[in-house]
Design a protein around this motif. Structure first.
Motif, PDB file in Angstrom:
ATOM      1  N   HIS A 112      42.391  36.607  41.508  1.00 57.75           N
ATOM      2  CA  HIS A 112      42.658  36.682  40.064  1.00 57.75           C
ATOM      3  C   HIS A 112      42.358  38.041  39.446  1.00 57.75           C
ATOM      4  N   THR A 113      41.613  38.905  40.145  1.00 52.94           N
ATOM      5  CA  THR A 113      41.362  40.249  39.613  1.00 52.94           C
ATOM      6  C   THR A 113      42.127  41.323  40.378  1.00 52.94           C
ATOM      7  N   THR A 114      43.099  40.908  41.185  1.00 49.27           N
ATOM      8  CA  THR A 114      43.860  41.863  42.000  1.00 49.27           C
ATOM      9  C   THR A 114      45.228  42.089  41.362  1.00 49.27           C
ATOM     10  N   PRO A 115      45.409  43.189  40.644  1.00 44.28           N
ATOM     11  CA  PRO A 115      46.673  43.408  39.919  1.00 44.28           C
ATOM     12  C   PRO A 115      47.873  43.518  40.855  1.00 44.28           C
ATOM     13  N   GLY A 116      48.990  42.985  40.396  1.00 41.29           N
ATOM     14  CA  GLY A 116      50.252  43.188  41.084  1.00 41.29           C
ATOM     15  C   GLY A 116      50.560  42.222  42.200  1.00 41.29           C
ATOM     16  N   ILE A 117      49.642  41.309  42.534  1.00 44.48           N
ATOM     17  CA  ILE A 117      49.863  40.364  43.626  1.00 44.48           C
ATOM     18  C   ILE A 117      50.085  38.931  43.123  1.00 44.48           C
ATOM     19  N   PRO A 118      49.199  38.372  42.283  1.00 44.30           N
ATOM     20  CA  PRO A 118      49.318  36.947  41.923  1.00 44.30           C
ATOM     21  C   PRO A 118      50.667  36.547  41.342  1.00 44.30           C
ATOM     22  N   GLU A 119      51.290  37.417  40.555  1.00 46.49           N
ATOM     23  CA  GLU A 119      52.547  37.026  39.913  1.00 46.49           C
ATOM     24  C   GLU A 119      53.691  36.813  40.895  1.00 46.49           C
ATOM     25  N   HIS A 120      53.510  37.243  42.157  1.00 47.44           N
ATOM     26  CA  HIS A 120      54.545  37.052  43.171  1.00 47.44           C
ATOM     27  C   HIS A 120      54.238  35.865  44.081  1.00 47.44           C
ATOM     28  N   MET A 121      53.191  35.118  43.751  1.00 50.68           N
ATOM     29  CA  MET A 121      52.800  33.989  44.583  1.00 50.68           C
ATOM     30  C   MET A 121      53.123  32.674  43.867  1.00 50.68           C
ATOM     31  N   SER A 122      52.472  31.612  44.264  1.00 49.70           N
ATOM     32  CA  SER A 122      52.800  30.300  43.688  1.00 49.70           C
ATOM     33  C   SER A 122      52.468  30.274  42.203  1.00 49.70           C
ATOM     34  N   PRO A 123      53.096  29.345  41.441  1.00 43.33           N
ATOM     35  CA  PRO A 123      52.798  29.257  40.011  1.00 43.33           C
ATOM     36  C   PRO A 123      51.310  29.104  39.713  1.00 43.33           C
ATOM     37  N   LEU A 124      50.610  28.306  40.495  1.00 47.03           N
ATOM     38  CA  LEU A 124      49.178  28.110  40.244  1.00 47.03           C
ATOM     39  C   LEU A 124      48.417  29.430  40.324  1.00 47.03           C
ATOM     40  N   ILE A 125      48.692  30.208  41.356  1.00 43.72           N
ATOM     41  CA  ILE A 125      48.018  31.497  41.541  1.00 43.72           C
ATOM     42  C   ILE A 125      48.396  32.453  40.424  1.00 43.72           C
ATOM     43  N   ALA A 126      49.684  32.492  40.102  1.00 40.95           N
ATOM     44  CA  ALA A 126      50.162  33.394  39.056  1.00 40.95           C
ATOM     45  C   ALA A 126      49.579  33.030  37.694  1.00 40.95           C
ATOM     46  N   LEU A 127      49.511  31.742  37.397  1.00 39.44           N
ATOM     47  CA  LEU A 127      49.102  31.311  36.056  1.00 39.44           C
ATOM     48  C   LEU A 127      47.600  31.440  35.845  1.00 39.44           C
ATOM     49  N   LEU A 128      46.809  31.221  36.886  1.00 35.24           N
ATOM     50  CA  LEU A 128      45.366  31.418  36.724  1.00 35.24           C
ATOM     51  C   LEU A 128      45.098  32.886  36.384  1.00 35.24           C
ATOM     52  N   SER A 129      45.712  33.776  37.123  1.00 37.86           N
ATOM     53  CA  SER A 129      45.529  35.204  36.850  1.00 37.86           C
ATOM     54  C   SER A 129      46.041  35.570  35.467  1.00 37.86           C
ATOM     55  N   ALA A 130      47.206  35.057  35.099  1.00 36.54           N
ATOM     56  CA  ALA A 130      47.784  35.376  33.792  1.00 36.54           C
ATOM     57  C   ALA A 130      46.882  34.916  32.659  1.00 36.54           C
ATOM     58  N   GLY A 131      46.324  33.708  32.787  1.00 34.73           N
ATOM     59  CA  GLY A 131      45.442  33.198  31.744  1.00 34.73           C
ATOM     60  C   GLY A 131      44.181  34.022  31.595  1.00 34.73           C
ATOM     61  N   VAL A 132      43.590  34.393  32.721  1.00 33.93           N
ATOM     62  CA  VAL A 132      42.380  35.222  32.687  1.00 33.93           C
ATOM     63  C   VAL A 132      42.683  36.583  32.098  1.00 33.93           C
ATOM     64  N   GLN A 133      43.768  37.192  32.564  1.00 36.57           N
ATOM     65  CA  GLN A 133      44.091  38.545  32.095  1.00 36.57           C
ATOM     66  C   GLN A 133      44.431  38.572  30.611  1.00 36.57           C
ATOM     67  N   MET A 134      45.057  37.526  30.120  1.00 38.55           N
ATOM     68  CA  MET A 134      45.339  37.456  28.687  1.00 38.55           C
ATOM     69  C   MET A 134      44.038  37.403  27.892  1.00 38.55           C
ATOM     70  N   ASP A 135      43.114  36.553  28.325  1.00 37.48           N
ATOM     71  CA  ASP A 135      41.886  36.388  27.549  1.00 37.48           C
ATOM     72  C   ASP A 135      40.968  37.598  27.650  1.00 37.48           C
ATOM     73  N   VAL A 136      40.943  38.252  28.794  1.00 36.24           N
ATOM     74  CA  VAL A 136      40.024  39.377  28.984  1.00 36.24           C
ATOM     75  C   VAL A 136      40.585  40.671  28.417  1.00 36.24           C
ATOM     76  N   ARG A 137      41.831  40.989  28.746  1.00 30.67           N
ATOM     77  CA  ARG A 137      42.360  42.294  28.338  1.00 30.67           C
ATOM     78  C   ARG A 137      43.647  42.217  27.525  1.00 30.67           C
ATOM     79  N   GLY A 138      43.974  41.016  27.076  1.00 30.32           N
ATOM     80  CA  GLY A 138      45.128  40.875  26.200  1.00 30.32           C
ATOM     81  C   GLY A 138      46.461  41.107  26.880  1.00 30.32           C
ATOM     82  N   ALA A 139      46.566  40.829  28.185  1.00 31.81           N
ATOM     83  CA  ALA A 139      47.823  41.022  28.895  1.00 31.81           C
ATOM     84  C   ALA A 139      48.907  40.114  28.308  1.00 31.81           C
ATOM     85  N   ARG A 140      50.049  40.689  27.959  1.00 28.27           N
ATOM     86  CA  ARG A 140      51.197  39.965  27.384  1.00 28.27           C
ATOM     87  C   ARG A 140      50.817  39.265  26.073  1.00 28.27           C
TER      88      ARG A 140
END
Length: 213
Positions: A112-140
Motif C-alpha cells: 500500500h505504500t509502493t507507488p505505481g504498482i497497486p493500481e495495476h493489480m486486483s481491485p482489492l489491492i488497488a482500492l486499499l492503496s487508493a483509499g490510504v493515499q487519498m486520506d494521507v496525501r490527498g491523491a485524486r
C-alpha cells in the motif's frame, strides 16, 4: 441497523466487527479514524470505477494496514507493511477466510505504500492503496465530491494537526528499523523526522559492492 456514510455501507459481520474491536483497542483514535476513512475513500473509488470487490476484505485490510507501526513491532526486522500484512493474515485465518482472500489482503497491505504498482493489480489491492493515499496525501482529491469528503470527515474526523501527527506516527514505528525504509516512501519519513537518519542510495550500493567491476 445499516450504517451508510457518503453512500458507502460499512460492512457489518462477525469478522468485520471483530476487526473493528481489535484495532480500536490497539490503535490511537487518529489511526483508527484514518483506517475507517481509508476504507470509505477506497470503496468510493471502486464504485466510481465500477470495480467488483469484496467490501469485507477491503474493510479488514484497511483496518490492519498500519498495525505494523504499533509498539509490539518496533523491534521487528521487517517493513511495517509486512508486519501489518502478517497480522491481518493471522486474523483472517482465525475467521475462516480462504487462502485466496488472505493472499489478496496480505498483498494489499504489503504494497500500500509502493507507488505505481497497486493500481495495476486486483481491485482489492488497488482500492486499499487508493483509499490510504487519498486520506494521507490527498491523491485524486478532486475526484471526490465536497459532500463525500465532508460526510466522511464528519463521521470520522481528521483531528487538528493530522498531517504532522501521522508523519510522527509513521516515524515512531520505523525509527528503530531504519534499514527497512530503503527504496520506499518510508525513507522520506525518516529523512524528515530523524536528524541521525542517513538514507541509503541504490547507486552507492552498486558502486560500493564487492564486485571488482
Amino acid at each position: 441497523m445499516k450504517k451508510i456514510i457518503a453512500g458507502v455501507e460499512i460492512p457489518d459481520s462477525v469478522m468485520t466487527r471483530a476487526a473493528t474491536d481489535q484495532i480500536r483497542s490497539t490503535e490511537c483514535e487518529l489511526m483508527f479514524h484514518h483506517a475507517l476513512r481509508a476504507f470509505l475513500f477506497g470503496a468510493l473509488t471502486g464504485y466510481r470505477g465500477k470495480l467488483t470487490f469484496d467490501a469485507e476484505l477491503l474493510y479488514v485490510g484497511t483496518m490492519f494496514h498500519n498495525v505494523g507501526l504499533n509498539v509490539q513491532h518496533h523491534r521487528s526486522p521487517y517493513r511495517f507493511e509486512v508486519d501489518g500484512a502478517n497480522a491481518a493474515r493471522e486474523f483472517l485465518r482465525q475467521h475462516g477466510a480462504t487462502e485466496s482472500a488472505i493472499g489478496q489482503v496480505w498483498e494489499a497491505i504489503a504494497l500500500h505504500t509502493t507507488p505505481g504498482i497497486p493500481e495495476h493489480m486486483s481491485p482489492l489491492i488497488a482500492l486499499l492503496s487508493a483509499g490510504v493515499q487519498m486520506d494521507v496525501r490527498g491523491a485524486r482529491f478532486d475526484e471526490f465530491t465536497a459532500q463525500e469528503r465532508d460526510e466522511i470527515v464528519q463521521a470520522y474526523p481528521r483531528e487538528s494537526g493530522f498531517k504532522k501527527k501521522i508523519i510522527e506516527a509513521y516515524s515512531r514505528g520505523m525509527v528503530h528499523r531504519p534499514e527497512t525504509t530503503f527504496g520506499t516512501v518510508n525513507a522520506d519519513v525518516l529523512d524528515r523526522w530523524d536528524p541521525n537518519y542517513r538514507r541509503l542510495n541504490f547507486c552507492g550500493l552498486v558502486l560500493g559492492s564487492d564486485w571488482p567491476n
